[in-house]
Scaffold this motif. Structure first.
Motif, mmCIF file in Angstrom:
data_model
loop_
_atom_site.group_PDB
_atom_site.id
_atom_site.type_symbol
_atom_site.label_atom_id
_atom_site.label_comp_id
_atom_site.label_asym_id
_atom_site.label_seq_id
_atom_site.Cartn_x
_atom_site.Cartn_y
_atom_site.Cartn_z
ATOM 1 N N ALA A 161 28.204 40.374 33.055
ATOM 2 C CA ALA A 161 27.523 41.671 32.982
ATOM 3 C C ALA A 161 27.689 42.448 34.284
ATOM 4 C CB ALA A 161 26.043 41.453 32.674
ATOM 5 N N LEU A 162 27.601 41.759 35.429
ATOM 6 C CA LEU A 162 27.786 42.408 36.723
ATOM 7 C C LEU A 162 29.191 42.975 36.853
ATOM 8 C CD1 LEU A 162 26.856 43.038 39.642
ATOM 9 C CD2 LEU A 162 27.664 40.748 40.282
ATOM 10 N N ALA A 163 30.185 42.208 36.437
ATOM 11 C CA ALA A 163 31.567 42.684 36.497
ATOM 12 C C ALA A 163 31.738 43.948 35.667
ATOM 13 C CB ALA A 163 32.515 41.592 36.017
ATOM 14 N N GLY A 164 31.106 43.992 34.495
ATOM 15 C CA GLY A 164 31.187 45.183 33.654
ATOM 16 C C GLY A 164 30.585 46.399 34.330
ATOM 17 N N ARG A 165 29.456 46.213 35.011
ATOM 18 C CA ARG A 165 28.801 47.338 35.690
ATOM 19 C C ARG A 165 29.637 47.838 36.862
ATOM 20 N NH1 ARG A 165 24.230 43.986 34.936
ATOM 21 N NH2 ARG A 165 24.277 43.322 37.134
ATOM 22 N N GLU A 166 30.370 46.940 37.522
ATOM 23 C CA GLU A 166 31.164 47.318 38.696
ATOM 24 C C GLU A 166 32.589 47.717 38.339
ATOM 25 O OE1 GLU A 166 29.972 47.708 41.657
ATOM 26 O OE2 GLU A 166 27.970 46.958 41.173
ATOM 27 N N GLY A 167 32.902 47.758 37.054
ATOM 28 C CA GLY A 167 34.224 48.211 36.621
ATOM 29 C C GLY A 167 35.316 47.168 36.735
ATOM 30 N N VAL A 168 34.947 45.889 36.764
ATOM 31 C CA VAL A 168 35.933 44.805 36.822
ATOM 32 C C VAL A 168 36.184 44.299 35.405
ATOM 33 C CG1 VAL A 168 36.435 42.495 37.691
ATOM 34 C CG2 VAL A 168 35.215 44.136 39.141
ATOM 35 N N ARG A 169 37.452 44.262 35.003
ATOM 36 C CA ARG A 169 37.812 43.800 33.665
ATOM 37 C C ARG A 169 37.551 42.302 33.543
ATOM 38 N NH1 ARG A 169 42.752 42.301 30.979
ATOM 39 N NH2 ARG A 169 43.865 42.423 32.974
ATOM 40 N N VAL A 170 37.036 41.878 32.397
ATOM 41 C CA VAL A 170 36.732 40.474 32.139
ATOM 42 C C VAL A 170 37.558 39.997 30.954
ATOM 43 C CG1 VAL A 170 34.948 38.785 31.541
ATOM 44 C CG2 VAL A 170 34.389 40.713 33.044
ATOM 45 N N ALA A 171 38.170 38.813 31.086
ATOM 46 C CA ALA A 171 38.956 38.225 30.005
ATOM 47 C C ALA A 171 38.547 36.772 29.829
ATOM 48 C CB ALA A 171 40.448 38.329 30.304
ATOM 49 N N VAL A 172 38.765 36.245 28.638
ATOM 50 C CA VAL A 172 38.499 34.844 28.322
ATOM 51 C C VAL A 172 39.832 34.158 28.073
ATOM 52 C CG1 VAL A 172 37.488 33.270 26.636
ATOM 53 C CG2 VAL A 172 36.209 35.274 27.372
ATOM 54 N N ILE A 173 40.011 32.978 28.642
ATOM 55 C CA ILE A 173 41.262 32.251 28.499
ATOM 56 C C ILE A 173 41.023 30.999 27.650
ATOM 57 C CG2 ILE A 173 40.981 30.898 30.633
ATOM 58 C CD1 ILE A 173 44.038 31.280 31.041
ATOM 59 N N HIS A 174 41.951 30.732 26.758
ATOM 60 C CA HIS A 174 41.857 29.594 25.848
ATOM 61 C C HIS A 174 42.912 28.552 26.207
ATOM 62 C CE1 HIS A 174 39.304 32.110 23.251
ATOM 63 N NE2 HIS A 174 40.182 33.078 23.488
#
Length: 697
Positions: free
Chosen positions: A531-544
Motif C-alpha cells: 500500500a505504501l509503494a502505491g501511495r509513493e508511485g512505486v510499481r508493485v509486481a508479484v512473481i511466481h
C-alpha cells in the motif's frame, strides 16, 4: 586493551556538548587504569548522564567500559574511526560513574560556553524550533538543533555551505570590529588587535574546525599586512593557512572540510582572475564566474565525499549568497537587540526567518526541476589527480592566452578523466554486494549495461538502515535508480530499510518496481508495504515460480514459494531466487526454513557456486539434505555483531564446513562483495570490505 573491558580513567575536561538525553565530555591528558597498569592516552571521549555538573578545566575520574570507534561497514558508509582519529581521539567510554576531583575551571571558555547556550536558547525561543535550529547552525556552528530533513534539503541542493562557520562569518565579525575601531581611532594596529581579539573570542565560543582555523590564519595575515603597511598576498596566505591547519591536525588533509574549504578559496584566488579578465562592474556576471570557479575547484571533492552533484547550485547560490550577508547582519543584530529591546530584536529575527523561508522555497522549486542532481558515485583517486593536473595546465595556458587547441584538449581530458573515474560510468561485469546491515539482510546486484536489483533491505539492530546504510552505499556506487527491489517476506529485518527507501522517493534513490512473492503468503507487513509503494508511485509486481527477470547477461528466476502448495506466511514461505550470470549460479534463500526448506530441496535441480545462507545462519535452517542438494562452494551469512540470537549457530557452521563450503560472514568481514568480470567462475573475485577487530591498533 580490548573492547568492553572495565577501566578507570582520570583526565581533564577541555570540551563538552549536550545531547538530548546525555552529555558528551572531551578529556585530555588521560591516565587509563586497567589491571593495575596505567596507560597514557592524550584524548578521550566520555558519554555520561549522571547529572554530575562539570566545568571546562575540571579533572574527573570516570569508570566504565572501554569502546573503540568503528570504520565504515559498507562502501559509502561513515567512518567513526577516521572522523575521531583526525581529532586525535582513539576511544570512548560510556560512564557508569563520574566524580569531579577538583574545582579548577577555565573561566573564560566556560563563560563563553554559557553565552553560547543562552544565545542558542534565545534563537530557539524567538525564531521557533525549525528556523531557530538553522540560525543556531549558521551563527553558532551548532547543527544539533537543526531538523535533519532541512539539513539534507540544503545539502542535496548545494547550499549546505551556509551552515558551516566559514570565512564569511569570521570576516563579518573580525573585519567589522577592525574597521570600526580603525575609523574611530585612526590606528591600524589598534583596529587589528581589536578585530583579532574579538575573532578569537568568537572562535573559542563556537569551537575550532578546519574552515574556521583556515579563515582565522588568513584573516590575521590580511590584517597584519594592513598593520605593517605591506601588500596582502592571497596565494601566500592560503599556503600558510594550509601548513598551519596540517600542523594543527595532520590528518585534516583527508577531511572533507579541509578539501572543500581550501578548494573553494583556491578557485577564487587562482581561477577567477583567469576567467574574469579585466575588472567588471557587472555583479551578476562576477558572481556567476566566482561560483563557477569554486565548482571547478571543488567538484572532485564533492563527488568523492557526497557522490552527487546538484546541477542548479550555481544559479541557486546567486540568490543565496547575497542574502547570506543580510542574514548574518540581522542574526547578530537581532540576537544582541533582544537582550534590551525584545520587539526590535524579534523583528530582526523575523526578517531572518523570511530569508530562510525563501531558501526553503527555492530548494523545493529546484528539487522538482528535471535533472536537479546527478548521482555519479565515488570517483577513483587516479581520475581526480588527472583532473587537477589538467586543470592546472589549462589555467597556465589560459594565463598565456595561447594554444587554444591545447586549452580545449586539457579541459576535455580532465573532464573525461573525472567522469570515467566514477562508478556510474566505470562499471564492469557483475557485482554482488552482501551489505552489512547488522542483524538483517540486504543484497545488491548490478551488471554493466543491464539491470540493478536489491534483494531485501532491513535490520533489527541498526537504526534507519535504509537512509544511513543502504542509500549511501547505492549513491557511492553511482546508482540513482534501482530497477527491481525483491522482498522475500515481511519480517522487519528484511523490510524496514526498503520502507525508508520507498518513503524517500523525492530525495533518495528511485525504485522502478517492487517484486513480492505470491499474494497467498503475504502477511500484514507485506500488505502495508504494498500500500505504501502505491501511495509513493512505486510499481508493485508479484512473481511466481518459474518466472524470470532478465537483464543483459543476468537472469533472476523465482524458485518458490508456490501459492498453490503454500498458504501460510512467515519464514518458511520466504521468496527464494536464483541468479545466473555466465557460469556463476547464486541461490538467495531469504529466511526459508522448516517445510519451506523441504519443498525447496525437492525443487532444486542444480548445484550452486554461491549460497546466501537462510535466516542469518540459524540452526533451524540450512539442513544436511538441502546442503547435499545445493552443494555450494561459497556460503555468505548476513548477521549482526554479537546479536542476541547467537546467529550464526554452531551447528549450521559445522554443516557448511562438512559440505566443504567456504564461509564468509558480514559480522566478521563487513560487506562482502563478489565481482565477476567475465563469464568464467575462475574470474570470481571476493572482497571482504572491512574486517572488525576488537583491539586497539
Amino acid at each position: 586493551m580490548t573492547e568492553g573491558v572495565e577501566v578507570t580513567l582520570i583526565g581533564q575536561v577541555y570540551g563538552k556538548e549536550q545531547a538530548s538525553d546525555y552529555n558528551i565530555l572531551y578529556l585530555r591528558n588521560n591516565s587509563i587504569i586497567y589491571q593495575e597498569q596505567i596507560v597514557q592516552e592524550p584524548y578521550m571521549l566520555i558519554y555520561e548522564n549522571s547529572g554530575q555538573e562539570t566545568y571546562l578545566g575540571n579533572t574527573v575520574k570516570v569508570s566504565g567500559r572501554l569502546s573503540f570507534f568503528e570504520k565504515e561497514r559498507n562502501p559509502g558508509g561513515f567512518s567513526q574511526k577516521d572522523y575521531y582519529r583526525m581529532r586525535k581521539i582513539a576511544a570512548y567510554i560510556w560512564s557508569e560513574e563520574l566524580v569531579c576531583m577538583d574545582d579548577k575551571k577555565f573561566w573564560l571558555r566556560e563563560t563563553l560556553g554559557n553565552v553560547r547556550i543562552r544565545w542558542r536558547n534565545l534563537l530557539l525561543d524567538y525564531a521557533e524550533e525549525e528556523d531557530g535550529g538553522i540560525l543556531c547552525a549558521i551563527l553558532l556552528g551548532d547543527k544539533g538543533q537543526m531538523d535533519t530533513d532541512m539539513k539534507e534539503l540544503y545539502q542535496i541542493n548545494g547550499i549546505a555551505h551556509i551552515l558551516a562557520i566559514s570565512g564569511l562569518h569570521l570576516s563579518f565579525v573580525g573585519m567589522g570590529f577592525y574597521r570600526l575601531v580603525r575609523r574611530i581611532t585612526g590606528s591600524y594596529p589598534l583596529g587589528g588587535i581589536t578585530g583579532i581579539s574579538f575573532l578569537v573570542l568568537y572562535i573559542l565560543m563556537i569551537g575550532c574546525s578546519v574552515s574556521v582555523v583556515r579563515a582565522l590564519i588568513m584573516f590575521c595575515i590580511r590584517v597584519g599586512a594592513d598593520m605593517s603597511g605591506r601588500v596582502y598576498d592571497a596565494p601566500t596566505s592560503v599556503a600558510v593557512a594550509a601548513v598551519g591547519v596540517v600542523l594543527w591536525r595532520p590528518l585534516a588533509f583527508y577531511d572533507a572540510g579541509f578539501q572543500l574549504s581550501f578548494g573553494a578559496v583556491c578557485g577564487v584566488i587562482f581561477l577567477y582572475p583567469v576567467l574574469a579578465g579585466k575588472e567588471s562592474k557587472n555583479h551578476i556576471k562576477d558572481s556567476l564566474i566566482i561560483s563557477f570557479c569554486i565548482q571547478l575547484a571543488t567538484i572532485p571533492f564533492i563527488l568523492y565525499h557526497y557522490y552527487e552533484i546538484p546541477l542548479y547550485s550555481i544559479l541557486l547560490n546567486l540568490i543565496v549568497i547575497p542574502f547570506m550577508s543580510i542574514l548574518l547582519v540581522l542574526g547578530f543584530a537581532g540576537s544582541l537587540i533582544c537582550l534590551f529591546w525584545e520587539w526590535g530584536g524579534s523583528m530582526c529575527l523575523l526578517l531572518c526567518r523570511m530569508i530562510l523561508k525563501l531558501y526553503g522555497v527555492l530548494c523545493q522549486i529546484v528539487q522538482v526541476l528535471p535533472g536537479h542532481r546527478v548521482i555519479t558515485g565515488q570517483p577513483k583517486a587516479a581520475g581526480m589527480c588527472i583532473y587537477f593536473l589538467c586543470l592546472l595546465l589549462w589555467t597556465l595556458l589560459m594565463c598565456g592566452k595561447i594554444h587554444r587547441k591545447m586549452q580545449a584538449g586539457f579541459a576535455v581530458l580532465g573532464g573525461a578523466a573525472l567522469i570515467f573515474a566514477c562508478p556510474a560510468v566505470n562499471h564492469r561485469g557483475l557485482e554482488v554486494t552482501f551489505l552489512d546491515v547488522g542483524q538483517g539482510d540486504g543484497i545488491f546486484l548490478q551488471e554493466r549495461g543491464g539491470i540493478t536489483c536489491l534483494i531485501d533491505g532491513g535490520s533489527s539492530d541498526v537504526s534507519k538502515v535504509g537512509r544511513y546504510c543502504i542509500e549511501p552505499f547505492l549513491k557511492a556506487r553511482g546508482v540513482s535508480d534501482i530497477d527491481y527491489v525483491f522482498v522475500t517476506h515481511g519480517d522487519s529485518d528484511h523490510t524496514n530499510g526498503i520502507q525508508e527507501l520507498v518513503e524517500r522517493q523525492d530525495r533518495g534513490v528511485k525504485i522502478g518496481c517492487m517484486v513480492l512473492p505470491e499474494q497467498e503468503v503475504w502477511d500484514e507487513r507485506l500488505e502495508e508495504l504494498c500500500a505504501l509503494a502505491g501511495r509513493e508511485g512505486v510499481r508493485v509486481a508479484v512473481i511466481h515460480p518459474g518466472q524470470q527477470i532478465t537483464g543483459k547477461s543476468l537472469t533472476i528466476e523465482c524458485i518458490c514459494p508456490d501459492g498453490k502448495e503454500v498458504s501460510e506466511s512467515g519464514n518458511s514461505a520466504s521468496l527464494v531466487l536464483e541468479a545466473v550470470y555466465g557460469q556463476l549460479d547464486i541461490l538467495f534463500t531469504g529466511d526459508v526454513e522448516g517445510w519451506g526448506e523441504t519443498l525447496l530441496t525437492e525443487t532444486l535441480h542444480k548445484q550452486y557456486e554461491v549460497l546466501k545462507v537462510a535466516h542469518h545462519g540459524s540452526g533451524y535452517s540450512t539442513g544436511e539434505a538441502f546442503l547435499e542438494k545445493a552443494s555450494p562452494k561459497l556460503a555468505v551469512i548476513s548477521a549482526g555483531r554479537k546479536n542476541r540470537y547467537g546467529h550464526p549457530h554452531e551447528e549450521t557452521l559445522k554443516r557448511l564446513k562438512q559440505e566443504g563450503a567456504a564461509v564468509f560472514r558480514t559480522d566478521q568481514s563487513g560487506a562482502i562483495i563478489l565481482k565477476l568480470t567475465g563469464k568464467e567462475v575462475a574470474n570470481l573475485k571476493i572482497i571482504q570490505y572491512n574486517r572488525f577487530y576488537e583491539k586497539l591498533e
